[in-house]
Design an enzyme around this catalytic site. Sequence first.
Site, short mmCIF file in Angstrom:
data_model
loop_
_atom_site.label_atom_id
_atom_site.label_comp_id
_atom_site.label_asym_id
_atom_site.label_seq_id
_atom_site.Cartn_x
_atom_site.Cartn_y
_atom_site.Cartn_z
CG HIS A 20 47.83 58.09 133.20
ND1 HIS A 20 46.69 58.18 133.96
CD2 HIS A 20 48.76 57.54 134.01
CE1 HIS A 20 46.93 57.71 135.18
NE2 HIS A 20 48.19 57.33 135.22
CG ASP A 112 44.11 59.93 132.99
OD1 ASP A 112 44.79 59.09 132.39
OD2 ASP A 112 44.32 60.25 134.19
N1 UDP Z 1 57.44 53.00 126.72
C1 UDP Z 1 57.99 52.70 125.50
N2 UDP Z 1 59.32 52.93 125.32
C2 UDP Z 1 60.12 53.45 126.29
C3 UDP Z 1 59.55 53.75 127.54
C4 UDP Z 1 58.20 53.52 127.72
O1 UDP Z 1 57.31 52.21 124.59
O2 UDP Z 1 61.31 53.63 126.05
C5 UDP Z 1 56.00 52.76 126.94
C6 UDP Z 1 55.74 51.45 127.61
O3 UDP Z 1 55.59 50.41 126.66
C7 UDP Z 1 54.45 51.74 128.39
C8 UDP Z 1 54.55 53.22 128.71
O4 UDP Z 1 55.50 53.76 127.80
O5 UDP Z 1 53.33 51.51 127.57
C9 UDP Z 1 55.02 53.47 130.12
O6 UDP Z 1 53.97 53.26 130.99
P1 UDP Z 1 54.20 52.66 132.45
O7 UDP Z 1 52.86 52.58 133.09
O8 UDP Z 1 54.95 51.40 132.37
O9 UDP Z 1 55.12 53.67 133.18
P2 UDP Z 1 55.11 55.29 133.36
O10 UDP Z 1 55.76 55.83 132.15
O11 UDP Z 1 53.68 55.71 133.50
O12 UDP Z 1 55.92 55.48 134.59
#
Ligand code: UDP
Length: 474
Positions: A20, A112
């Site tokens: 988020h 948010d």
């Molecule tokens: N992300 C990253 N590296 C990682 C894991 C996650 O850059 O090793 C970033 C990814 O590019 C995205 C965010 O973290 O922008 C994860 O958001 P997403 O909505 O996919 O999943 P959540 O973490 O909310 O489950």
Amino acid sequence: MDSNSPPVEIFFFPFVGGGHQIPMIDMARVFASHGARATIITTPKNALSFQKSIDREQNSGRPISIRTLVLPDNVDIADTDMSAAPFTDTSMLQEPLRNLLLKYRPDCVVYDMFHRWCGHTIDNLSIPRVTFTGNACFSRCVNENLERYKPHEKVNSDLEPFIVPGLPDRIELTRSQLPFFHRQQQSGHKPKFMEHTFGVLVNSFYELEPAYVEYFRNELGMKAWLVGPVSLCNRNVEDKAERGKKTTIDELSILSWLDSKEPNSVIYISFGSLARLTPEQLLEIAYGLEASNHPFIWVVGKIFKSTGEEGENPENWLPSGFEDRIRESQKGLIIKGWAPQLLILEHKAVGGFTTHCGWNSVLEGVSAGVPMVTFPITAEQFSNEKLIVDVLKIGVKVGSMEWVSWNTKPSAAVGREKVETAVKRLMDVSEEAAEMRRRAKELGMKANRAVEEGGSSYKDVDSLIEELKSCKRN
Ligand code: UDP
């Protein structure tokens, strides 16, 4: 745009979790690049995780800044590991936020929805507020019609499929794939944050889900600006590499590993910022990947210990000799911790993305033109899977059936054969795979066009700024 009036001042108040916070920081940068004065509100510790990217924006003359909330006794809600869960109570920030808003009176606050108390606080100060929900129009429409028609209450078992009524496409789900609040048969779950809001900012783009944008706006009556994919505002290597957290392996060694691979040959696997996997599940993924025989980059984040506790790196979760084998054969790269996802996805060697279907990851995969293996776990990820596989037809399901809360262990792992089959279907040479890849590339081009001058998302950013200007004048 009317360039004579003073710039509008927008405060962005992100939630303290990766999926988020990351897009809202990008969103603030997008609005600053369109001439709005963007201010990101956060706690002192949390600011450290994105300070450098804001410094870079300021150095290139963009009107963007960070303001930190002063908390009593220097308590900080963020532990800076970007792992705040969706139900984290942030109400300790209420008074500090109110004081800040009273002092600066911005023209709008983008906040948010997980700051559940926030709408009320902003309304009391008569400042227009725009809600950020972190997900797509598609999943909001699915969610809304589940609430309206309750099709899941008309089936006889958790695994009997039902159709979500009223939507532009045939969307089939099972009760086992729904979040707990639907299954508890609570009525009136309708989120209160939508009341009195000026509208909703969506990190998506019109051409990705046109029928659902129309449905969201016209049938559900929501005022929405689609301004994404916001990740595309990260244009240089530093911005892409330092997004979220510090990467565990330096990006150059990842890129040189990828450079040694054929175009479209590598499958990238990640479960986002929050998901915890069991050692049993990791073992199945390892066996499945090895059997698929395609090169891979696998990001391993948090792991449940066998006892049920969580931990960073419990031992013995890989098949014996696995790491040595993949290192010697150059077949795979395991990143334990945080990966520079944008850099990896856009590399020409990456031809597929096994994703938990977090909305940011989906959109980042789409922006890079990469087809996906969908492996949903929680939140609205099962809806996102439907969009990828059944509507956009740019992915293959691994076959997850069980929605679990982010901190709960699933009752069973998705087996190695399912992982192997899905990866092969996406990555082996076949007409079906080529067609998915073609569609994904086309969507990737549309995504990039949407954020360029004259594109649909570009126009929506300007249109919100203009509306806020006219509010200010009146
Ligand atoms: N992300 C990253 N590296 C990682 C894991 C996650 O850059 O090793 C970033 C990814 O590019 C995205 C965010 O973290 O922008 C994860 O958001 P997403 O909505 O996919 O999943 P959540 O973490 O909310 O489950």
